[in-house]
Structures are given as structure tokens and as C-alpha cells.
Write an enzyme that holds these catalytic residues in place. Structure first.
Site, PDB file in Angstrom:
ATOM      1  N   TYR A   1       0.851  -1.189   0.000  1.00 17.13           N
ATOM      2  CA  TYR A   1       0.000   0.000   0.000  1.00 17.13           C
ATOM      3  C   TYR A   1       0.896   1.251   0.000  1.00 17.13           C
ATOM      4  O   TYR A   1       2.076   1.181   0.347  1.00 17.13           O
ATOM      5  CB  TYR A   1      -0.903  -0.056   1.254  1.00 17.13           C
TER       6      TYR A   1
ATOM      7  N   ASN B   1       1.581   3.666   1.817  1.00 14.36           N
ATOM      8  CA  ASN B   1       2.399   4.133   2.955  1.00 14.36           C
ATOM      9  C   ASN B   1       3.406   3.080   3.420  1.00 14.36           C
ATOM     10  O   ASN B   1       4.116   3.305   4.402  1.00 14.36           O
ATOM     11  CB  ASN B   1       1.496   4.580   4.115  1.00 14.36           C
ATOM     12  N   LYS B   2       3.503   1.955   2.735  1.00  7.59           N
ATOM     13  CA  LYS B   2       4.446   0.918   3.168  1.00  7.59           C
ATOM     14  C   LYS B   2       5.840   1.211   2.595  1.00  7.59           C
ATOM     15  O   LYS B   2       5.970   2.001   1.655  1.00  7.59           O
ATOM     16  CB  LYS B   2       3.943  -0.465   2.739  1.00  7.59           C
ATOM     17  N   LEU B   3       6.882   0.578   3.141  1.00 10.52           N
ATOM     18  CA  LEU B   3       8.252   0.943   2.734  1.00 10.52           C
ATOM     19  C   LEU B   3       8.419   0.812   1.226  1.00 10.52           C
ATOM     20  O   LEU B   3       8.841   1.749   0.549  1.00 10.52           O
ATOM     21  CB  LEU B   3       9.298   0.083   3.438  1.00 10.52           C
TER      22      LEU B   3
END
Ligand SMILES: *Cc1c(COP(=O)(O)O)cnc(C)c1O
Length: 370
Positions: free
Chosen positions: A181, A183-185
Site C-alpha cells: 500500500y 504508505n508501506k516501505l
């Protein structure tokens, strides 16, 4: 005042942009073509696992991981009370029953000491969630699961590159789910991955992801499959970032060190704890508002917001979700997850955040807590 500093702004590498452009020009825009396989094999190599299967989201990845393990109606799956609802939903999608367990007060992950009491003859698996970039305490959890014959699913959505006793999260249990998603790294915008060393589980996930076509005869279907594929454009975006994952992880470390240097003096804030057996990848810089702050978490976040700084409250405990009303044992209590859910938030932590912006966040925190 409008938001000056967002809680998450992604950083899309130049390599990723170039790969997406090339993929668009290649004509392979669906999941067909070489890019999806390339992202999968590169991700498997990064983790040191045998198999990686791209999925359209982290939630679907959890869902298919559980289905591949054969979880279904009548089965119980242990999950932490403090997690994103996706973890619980995946169990519900399978028609199984989530059994909630409270979490560790320092690292917010499944408390190994509380699991045993919740195991029943119907317990089939447990899902550990590595939260905010810190691994769950896998050693006692795996030992217990092996002894009791339970499968272990890792929800590693928030822990790309995090380690437990030197080993990467996602390579520690029987099967793991990642999210990509925004906002993931590593992000593909929307997306996920299932990883495992077990060839049979990986094959099950591959089949279920794409409508469960009969291997003997395409368009013949023996069982109910899903349309959970990832596109080549998304895979290109993910692969372009994965090629720089060490750099992205190093950037997260620098950001966390910067926050820690600036905020260490505030008795009103508890900064993230890293256990001596863990490598915290600091997905989000999470803090607890302590009584010494003289204000609630909500007041703290509102004061930051009025200074243009965005924050995000911690998850609500799953046991308080209206969704689960009537589905949980009445006598259960979850003191730790209720406490941290009321006091926790995370500060801006996106990869696009500059040193100057971190200083601006910390200046605002200094003012608010002065
Ligand atoms: C993001 C996340 C998920 C779900 O991922 P999606 O890709 O948004 O479906 C699952 N579990 C945790 C802990 C997450 O943070």
C-alpha cells in the site's frame, strides 16, 4: 491551519519511474508478461525464501495465505487484539473465528505469554503482526506453535526489512503476507505478496489468486478462486524500489535517529523501543503520550495539527470494533491494547520527509510539550 507536513509522503525512485515507463511501452499492462515474475523472484531473493506470489493487496495476501493453509469454518485463529482490521478480516473471510490475544506493552506485538491460555482443540493457526517496523518475539511463539502443531502466519505488512535475531521478518513462520500500500516501505500503490518456503502452499496461493483454473484445462474450475492478481505496472513500481531497498532502509534509520536525538529529553513522550534481539526498520515513528505530558494523545495531536503537522492515531483494539460485537467471549480483557490505543500516535515518517521537516515536527513537539 492546513497540513504542512503529511504523515506519509512516498518517495518514488527514478529507477521505479523508468521501469514503469518501460513496462507501459512493452505492452504488458496486465499481470501477464515478465515483470510480475521478476518482482516475485527479486522479492524472494531479498527475503531469502523460496517462493513469492504477488497479490492485489496485503489483505488479500493474508486471506489467501489462510486459505492455502486450509483454514475454514469451525477453525480458530489467534490474532493480536492490537492490529489493523485486515488481520481479523482475513480470518473472517475464511469463515473461521478470530481469537484475540493482548499484546506486549513495549513493542505492541502478540504477547507470547498469553497465547497458550487461548489455545483450544479448534485452534489451527496464529497470525503474528510485526507492528510499526518492529518484529514480534518469534522465538517463543514458534517454539509454542511447533509444540502445539499450529501454523504461523506472519503479517509483515509494516516490516519490510525488519529482523528478528538476524532473520528477516516474513521468513520466520510458515507463510507471510506483505502489503505494498502507498504508505508501506516498498509500495506499488496498492498491492501485496505472499511468501513461503513451502512449494505446495505457494502453488495453492498462485491458483487461488487467479480464479483457480484447472491445471489440466483452462477455464474449467473445480473450486472457488479469486481475481487477486497484481498488474505489471504495479510490479514495475515495486521492483524499481526493491532494487534500492538498502538505501530506503538506511533512510528510515537516519530519520528515526534524528527524531530520537531531538525528542529524547521529553518525559511526556515514550519513544519506540527496540528489543536487543530485533532490528527495528522504523516503518513509522510511533510514540506514546505519557502522563507527564499533562495532556491526552488527542490534545497532543490536535495541538500538532494546529501547527500544520499531521499525525496518525494508533489502531483501535479489535476487541472494541463494532464489527466483532457478539463474536467475542464476554469475559476477555485487553488492558495493554486499550492503553496503547488511547495514548499512541505516529509522527510524519514518509520516505520523502526531509531533515528540515523532521526538525519542524520536533520544534512543534517542543512547543506543544513546553
Ligand atoms: C497495511 C496493512 C495491512 C493490509 O494491507 P492492504 O494492502 O492495505 O490490504 C495488513 N496488516 C497490517 C498490519 C497493515 O499495516
Amino acid at each position: 491551519m492546513s497540513v504542512r507536513i503529511a504523515v506519509n509522503e512516498p518517495h518514488i525512485t527514478e529507477t521505479a519511474k523508468r521501469l514503469v515507463q518501460q513496462t507501459m511501452e512493452s505492452g504488458f499492462v496486465s499481470s501477464a508478461g515478465p515483470m510480475v515474475r521478476q518482482f516475485e523472484s527479486t522479492f524472494a531473493a531479498f527475503l531469502g525464501v523460496e517462493h513469492a506470489v504477488t497479490i492485489n493487496s496485503g489483505t488479500s495476501a493474508l486471506h489467501l495465505a489462510l486459505l492455502a493453509l486450509g483454514i475454514g469454518p469451525g477453525d480458530e485463529v489467534i490474532v493480536p487484539d492490537f492490529t489493523m482490521i485486515a488481520t481479523v478480516n482475513a480470518v473472517l473471510y475464511c469463515g473461521a473465528t478470530p481469537v484475540l490475544v493482548d499484546v506486549d506493552p513495549e513493542i505492541f506485538t502478540l504477547d507470547p505469554g498469553l497465547i497458550e491460555a487461548r489455545i483450544t482443540p479448534r485452534t489451527r493457526a496464529l497470525i503474528v503482526v510485526h507492528l510499526y517496523g518492529h518484529s514480534a518475539d518469534m522465538q517463543p511463539i514458534m517454539a509454542m506453535a511447533r509444540m502445539r502443531g499450529l501454523a504461523v502466519v506472519e503479517d509483515a505488512a509494516e516490516a519490510h526489512g525488519a529482523r528478528c535475531r538476524g532473520r528477516l521478518c516474513g521468513s520466520l513462520g510458515d507463510i507471510a503476507a506483505f502489503s505494498f500500500y502507498g504508505n508501506k516501505l516498498i509500495t506499488t500503490g496498492e498491492g501485496g505478496m505472499v511468501v513461503t518456503d513451502d512449494a505446495a502452499l505457494a502453488a495453492r496461493v498462485r491458483s487461488l489468486r487467479d480464479m483457480a483454473h484447472d491445471p489440466e484445462k483452462r477455464f474449467r474450475h473445480v473450486e472457488l478462486g479469486f481475481s487477486f492478481r497484481m498488474s505489471s505496472l504495479q510490479a514495475a513500481l515495486g521492483l524499481g524500489q526493491l532494487q534500492h531497498v538498502d538505501e530506503l532502509l538506511a533512510r528510515k534509520q537516519r530519520m528515526a535517529e534524528h527524531y530520537r536525538r531531538r525528542l529524547a529529553e521529553h518525559a511526556g513522550l515514550r519513544l519506540p523501543v527496540t528489543k536487543d534481539w530485533a532490528e527495528n526498520m522504523h516503518w513509522m515513528f510511533s510514540v506514546l503520550v505519557e502522563p507527564q505530558a499533562g495532556m491526552t494523545r488527542d490534545a497532543f495531536c490536535a495541538a500538532l495539527r494546529s501547527r500544520g503537522i499531521d499525525t496518525r492515531d494508533f489502531f483501535l483494539p479489535c476487541s472494541t470494533q463494532p464489527l466483532l460485537r457478539g463474536r467475542l467471549p464476554a469475559n476477555d480483557t485487553f488492558p495493554v491494547s486499550n492503553d496503547i490505543a488511547a495514548r499512541g500516535c505516529y509522527l510524519p515518517s514518509g520516505l520523502a520527509l526531509t531533515e528540515m521537516q523532521i526538525d519542524a515536527v520536533c520544534d512543534a513537539v517542543d512547543e506543544v510539550l513546553a
